[in-house]
Scaffold this active site. Structure first.
Site: not given
Length: 459
Positions: A11, A105-106
């Site tokens: 993350d 983003d993960e």
């Protein structure tokens, strides 16, 4: 479930805000808030410096401004975020062919697959944990070297635990949950740590004397089913006892994003029904933004008191992820549904997903036209009401270039003026200058690439 901590969850830390800090040297180490800047805007991401003041994602932008008036408030630049995301995802694919992106983003990564898995399996058992940790630390270093940003990582034997581990590692950390220690790790955490436990479920459990994950496990599956229903109760018990055998699925094709709630008592109050639809629409839009997606079709689902289920949909003229647009569309759809007999379930979804995001389609044009003003050395503040000429809409955070001064970004605009700070990624904080909004030497431009190797936030 496997007996090695080879599921990795990555993350990126405060991703949108961190990208802006990396791209704008004058914002390094300062509070930054990214989101819709209009009167009904919502926070997408807040930097850790802004979170100190209580600002968080999904908060109304008006409240964020009250909590942290000196922050830099910027409109999103999704094109740049996707470029940085592509760099990060490429590094993950170098580790394993099994990468499951959840948003820009993960992502989950299965380290058992590919060459990385072969190397780990070749290690003596006594060195396996150290080997897994080394892989993750190298990944984090590679991401910083390539983007200048930091990431947090969780390593565990399941996706559930890896995700909780990365949350515990934030910011800029790594948590490895060794096999056999899962209950020790989960037990003290609050029930809100578990997926699917929102405020309503947490309050229901609190009334039953259950506030930690350990107390959820101690209550037993039968008691949880009695409290929450069969599906939710059984799922919660499995999570609380660390049971999760879901595989990492690469390149999954998500066709829609939706949220729904089943009510303990049928809703008969029309005002309450409208309010619940609005709340669900907000949640759905936030999931869209978290996934970096947008969609053309808003779908409303209504299950009546007699278990009959209705769906209504409206297709927009272009994809959107704007909470206001989703909420207004869902509101129109519910007005056409008769709910006088009572409603057991409501749901709001967005289908026809696109692989890009437009932060606003209908409201943003008007909101941007209102402008945001600021003094040269402070964050944007409100500007005078009334639209600027459409040809000269300058949004806070927007990339521009000037024929004499070169590249920069808009700090704010209003009263016929636009304030620009001239600086580039990786450089020093630049000077601020103000121009007429129709200055012929000033023009919008594409974002400059980030300079790798320089963290967005100081240690």
């Amino acid at each position: 479930m496997r007996n090695t901590p080879t599921i990795l969850h990555l993350d990126m830390d405060a991703f949108f805000a961190a990208v802006e800090q990396a791209a704008k040297p004058s914002l390094r180490g300062k509070p930054v808030v990214v989101g819709g800047l209009g009167p009904r805007g919502v926070v997408s991401t807040a930097s850790y410096e802004a979170r100190v003041y209580g600002v968080h994602s999904a908060m109304a932008m008006a409240l964020a401004r009250r909590l942290c008036p000196n922050a830099a408030y910027l409109t999103p630049r999704f094109g740049l975020y996707r470029q940085v995301s592509d760099t990060v995802m490429a590094l993950l694919h170098e580790l394993s062919p099994l990468v499951e992106p959840l948003s820009l983003d993960e992502a989950f990564v299965d380290l058992d697959a590919g060459e990385c898995g072969e190397r780990l399996r070749a290690l003596p058992e006594s060195e396996l944990l150290a080997g897994v940790r080394q892989v993750a630390e190298r990944l984090r270093a590679d991401i910083t070297a390539a983007t200048g940003l930091t990431a947090s990582v969780g390593l565990a034997s399941s996706k559930l635990l890896a995700k909780i581990g990365s949350d515990a590692a934030k910011p800029d950390g790594l948590v490895l949950i060794e096999p056999g220690t899962e209950q020790d790790f989960l037990g003290p955490k609050t029930v809100r740590t578990l997926w699917g436990v929102g405020p309503a479920t947490a309050e229901q459990l609190r009334r039953a004397g259950i506030s930690t994950v350990a107390e959820v496990a101690e209550a037993g599956e039968a008691e949880l089913v009695r409290l929450l229903g069969k599906a939710h109760g059984a799922s919660l018990y499995a999570m609380a006892t660390g049971q999760d055998d879901r595989p990492v699925v690469a390149d999954r094709d998500v066709k829609s994003i939706s949220v729904e709630d089943t009510f303990d008592v049928d809703l008969t109050d029309r005002v309450r029904v409208r309010a619940e639809v609005g709340r669900l629409a907000d949640r759905c839009a936030q999931r869209l933004r978290s996934a970096g997606r947008s969609g053309r079709t808003v779908v409303l689902k209504v299950r009546r008191y007699d278990f009959t289920t209705l769906t209504r949909s409206e297709t927009l003229r272009a994809p959107t992820d704007d909470p206001v647009v989703v909420k207004e569309t869902a509101g129109r759809l519910i007005e056409a549904v008769d709910t006088t007999g009572g409603v057991r379930l409501l749901g709001v979804g967005v289908a026809g997903l696109a692989d890009f995001t437009q932060e606003d389609l209908f409201a943003q044009v008007h909101e941007d036209a209102r402008g945001e003003a600021e003094s040269p050395d402070t964050a944007p503040v409100r500007s005078e009401p009334g639209p600027q000429p459409v040809a000269h809409l300058w949004r806070p955070g927007q990339d521009v270039t000037h024929a004499e001064y070169g590249p920069g970004w808009v700090q704010g605009s209003g009263v016929g003026r636009v304030t620009v700070r001239f600086e580039v990624p990786g450089g020093e904080p630049g000077r601020v200058r103000t121009f007429a909004v129709d200055d012929p030497l000033l023009a919008p431009s594409e974002p400059l690439p980030l300079v790798p190797g320089r963290p967005a936030e100081p240690p």
